[in-house]
Design an enzyme around this catalytic site. Structure first.
Site, PDB file in Angstrom:
ATOM      1  N   ASP A 171     -26.744 -33.883  43.559  1.00  0.00           N
ATOM      2  CA  ASP A 171     -26.323 -32.826  42.633  1.00  0.00           C
ATOM      3  C   ASP A 171     -26.600 -31.434  43.204  1.00  0.00           C
ATOM      4  O   ASP A 171     -27.110 -31.295  44.325  1.00  0.00           O
ATOM      5  CB  ASP A 171     -27.038 -33.049  41.285  1.00  0.00           C
ATOM      6  CG  ASP A 171     -26.180 -32.657  40.100  1.00  0.00           C
ATOM      7  OD1 ASP A 171     -25.224 -31.888  40.267  1.00  0.00           O
ATOM      8  OD2 ASP A 171     -26.488 -33.127  38.979  1.00  0.00           O
ATOM      9  N   GLU A 179     -21.142 -31.287  44.097  1.00  0.00           N
ATOM     10  CA  GLU A 179     -21.313 -29.822  43.976  1.00  0.00           C
ATOM     11  C   GLU A 179     -20.223 -29.241  43.089  1.00  0.00           C
ATOM     12  O   GLU A 179     -19.945 -28.038  43.139  1.00  0.00           O
ATOM     13  CB  GLU A 179     -21.491 -29.157  45.340  1.00  0.00           C
ATOM     14  CG  GLU A 179     -20.372 -29.278  46.323  1.00  0.00           C
ATOM     15  CD  GLU A 179     -19.276 -28.268  46.099  1.00  0.00           C
ATOM     16  OE1 GLU A 179     -18.303 -28.652  45.415  1.00  0.00           O
ATOM     17  OE2 GLU A 179     -19.334 -27.124  46.598  1.00  0.00           O
ATOM     18  N   TRP A 180     -19.647 -30.100  42.234  1.00  0.00           N
ATOM     19  CA  TRP A 180     -18.778 -29.693  41.120  1.00  0.00           C
ATOM     20  C   TRP A 180     -17.473 -29.030  41.564  1.00  0.00           C
ATOM     21  O   TRP A 180     -16.836 -28.311  40.778  1.00  0.00           O
ATOM     22  CB  TRP A 180     -19.538 -28.768  40.148  1.00  0.00           C
ATOM     23  CG  TRP A 180     -20.945 -29.168  39.894  1.00  0.00           C
ATOM     24  CD1 TRP A 180     -21.406 -30.437  39.671  1.00  0.00           C
ATOM     25  CD2 TRP A 180     -22.108 -28.327  39.850  1.00  0.00           C
ATOM     26  NE1 TRP A 180     -22.769 -30.433  39.484  1.00  0.00           N
ATOM     27  CE2 TRP A 180     -23.224 -29.143  39.578  1.00  0.00           C
ATOM     28  CE3 TRP A 180     -22.310 -26.947  39.994  1.00  0.00           C
ATOM     29  CZ2 TRP A 180     -24.532 -28.636  39.472  1.00  0.00           C
ATOM     30  CZ3 TRP A 180     -23.598 -26.442  39.877  1.00  0.00           C
ATOM     31  CH2 TRP A 180     -24.697 -27.282  39.616  1.00  0.00           C
ATOM     32  N   GLY A 181     -17.109 -29.212  42.830  1.00  0.00           N
ATOM     33  CA  GLY A 181     -15.855 -28.630  43.297  1.00  0.00           C
ATOM     34  C   GLY A 181     -15.897 -27.124  43.448  1.00  0.00           C
ATOM     35  O   GLY A 181     -14.855 -26.480  43.571  1.00  0.00           O
ATOM     36  N   ASP A 224     -18.472 -31.202  35.235  1.00  0.00           N
ATOM     37  CA  ASP A 224     -18.692 -32.475  34.544  1.00  0.00           C
ATOM     38  C   ASP A 224     -17.554 -32.809  33.580  1.00  0.00           C
ATOM     39  O   ASP A 224     -17.007 -31.929  32.909  1.00  0.00           O
ATOM     40  CB  ASP A 224     -19.993 -32.429  33.744  1.00  0.00           C
ATOM     41  CG  ASP A 224     -21.207 -32.660  34.626  1.00  0.00           C
ATOM     42  OD1 ASP A 224     -21.070 -32.695  35.871  1.00  0.00           O
ATOM     43  OD2 ASP A 224     -22.315 -32.801  34.066  1.00  0.00           O
TER      44      ASP A 224
END
Ligand code: NAG
Ligand code: NAG
Ligand code: NAG
Ligand code: NAG
Length: 396
Positions: free
Chosen positions: A159, A192-194, A214
């Site tokens: 994460d 890394e959430w894009g 998310d």
């Protein structure tokens, strides 16, 4: 009919050779890191969407039991993954220790999962603390990777919270090297959430990378994650996959129709299939959706091309993907984003196949052949629903 003419006709039934060639070369062009894992998108379960920080050793063991009871491994689901909140503290030498109240026998739990013929995955964070405030791995990468390997961990989701503003292009490769150095093949899932267009650099680093923030258990977020993930279709391929986040199927926030749409899109986009619900108490609809082997076969097709949105007409869309197994063909999703039941037509020209060819259409949700069709297939699709077809050239 003359022999030559027959051959000419047969050629027309095949997919355009140039298109097929382009698609087979693409993954080779963008591929780089190959640790032998993720030849097809990973399949398994993760604790976060259902349990958040309430995850406990007993839940993990009962989930492994439920995998066995429901034969989930036979459908391809292999990984049982613990998300955030397992970590407790570091010992005086800096080694990570599990939370002793919720995970009193961590190694015993991992061994239990393995004893069921399943693989075990963990979570950490490329920052000083995880998103839930547990110890993160920044500046402890080598030490943590050694610990995971010692524990026989098979998968790491990594994460991006509390990262001291160090670029992910530095933080994520360090853990890659640390994992690699252990000598144990550990699936490496970047989360890394894009934020930093990971599709453009993460194929060299991990086996999958998140392309979005998310997911949550509602239609708008789910369909938005699909749209965001779609733009990166070119960068996915064997050993490296775009990840629009884990499945919400079975968590209760969407209708059965919407969950079928969610699962169909994730299968077509070659997204990781990580179940996010309570598999111990699955409803029959949840199990039916998650174990649709025809849909899973699209996801796991060895060609490994991420499907994409190929046709838009208002709130009606057609998404499609080339397939190679068991025979060459395409899969198509006819998606109704609108509020009314509507008729949607998928024209062969929009699917990149011979526009006037004859193709057999197989319905992936009804599990039956609909018939042989020319030029197009039309379906009546409910609001927020899909028709999901496999379309293959007829041998005549
Ligand atoms: C380490 O990386 C090399 C390529 O860089 C790869 O061939 C090998 O499989 C990796 N090993 C592990 C254990 O990840
Ligand atoms: C499953 O359902 C049973 C009873 O229906 C309940 O006792 C149990 O707590 C549930 N398990 C989980 C993990 O929610
Ligand atoms: C979708 O993917 C195919 C290859 O599979 C490609 O030819 C086509 O251009 C893509 N469509 C879009 C809109 O990017
Ligand atoms: C687009 O949708 C309209 C109805 O909203 C329909 O009449 C029309 O035929 C559709 N066009 C194509 C190319 O499917």
């Amino acid at each position: 009919m003359g022999h030559v003419q027959q051959i000419e006709e047969r050629k027309m039934l095949l997919l355009p050779a140039s298109l097929l060639l382009v698609c087979m070369l693409l993954p080779a062009v963008v591929r780089s890191y190959d640790n032998g894992l993720g030849r097809t998108p990973q399949m398994g379960w993760n604790s976060w969407n259902r349990y958040r920080c309430n995850v406990k050793e007993d839940v993990i063991k009962a989930t492994a039991d439920a995998f066995v009871a429901n034969n989930l491994a036979e459908f391809g689901y292999k990984y049982v993954n613990v998300d955030d909140c397992w970590a407790g503290s570091r010992d005086q030498d800096g080694f990570i220790l599990p939370d002793p109240t919720t995970f009193p026998d961590f190694q015993g739990m991992i061994d239990y999962v393995h004893s069921k013929g399943l693989l075990f995955g963990l979570y950490s964070d490329a920052g000083k603390r995880t998103c839930a405030g547990r110890p993160g791995s920044l500046f402890h990468e080598v030490q943590d990777a050694q610990t995971y390997a010692k524990w026989k961990v098979d998968y790491l989701k990594y994460d991006n919270c509390n990262n001291d503003n160090i670029t992910p292009k530095i933080r994520y490769p360090i853990m890659q090297m640390a994992l690699n150095y252990t000598g144990r093949p550990i699936f490496y899932s970047l989360c890394e959430w894009g934020k930093d267009d990971p599709a453009t650099w993460a194929p060299a680093v991990g086996n999958s990378w998140r392309t979005t923030g998310d997911i949550s258990d509602d239609w708008d977020t789910m369909i938005n994650r699909a749209d965001l993930n779609n733009q990166w279709w070119l960068y996915a391929g064997p050993y490296g996959w775009n990840d629009p986040d884990m499945l919400e199927v079975g968590n209760g926030g969407m209708t059965t129709t919407e969950y079928e749409t969610h699962f169909s899109l994730w299968c077509l986009m070659k997204s990781p299939l990580l179940i996010g619900c309570d598999v111990i108490n699955m409803t029959s609809d949840t199990k039916r959706i998650l174990t649709n082997s025809d849909a899973i076969a699209v996801n796991q097709d060895p060609l490994g091309i991420q499907g994409n949105k190929s046709f838009v007409n208002g709130t009606s869309e057609v998404w499609c993907v080339l397939l190679s197994h068991p025979t060459p063909g395409v899969a198509a999703i006819l998606l109704n984003r609108g509020h009314e039941t509507t008729s949607i037509t998928a024209y062969w020209w929009a699917l990149g196949i011979d526009p006037v060819g004859k193709y057999e259409v197989y319905d992936i949700w009804q599990h039956k052949i609909l018939g042989t069709m020319t030029e197009s297939v039309t379906a009546t699709v409910p609001s927020h629903g899909v028709a999901f077809y496999r379309i293959t050239p007829t041998s005549q």
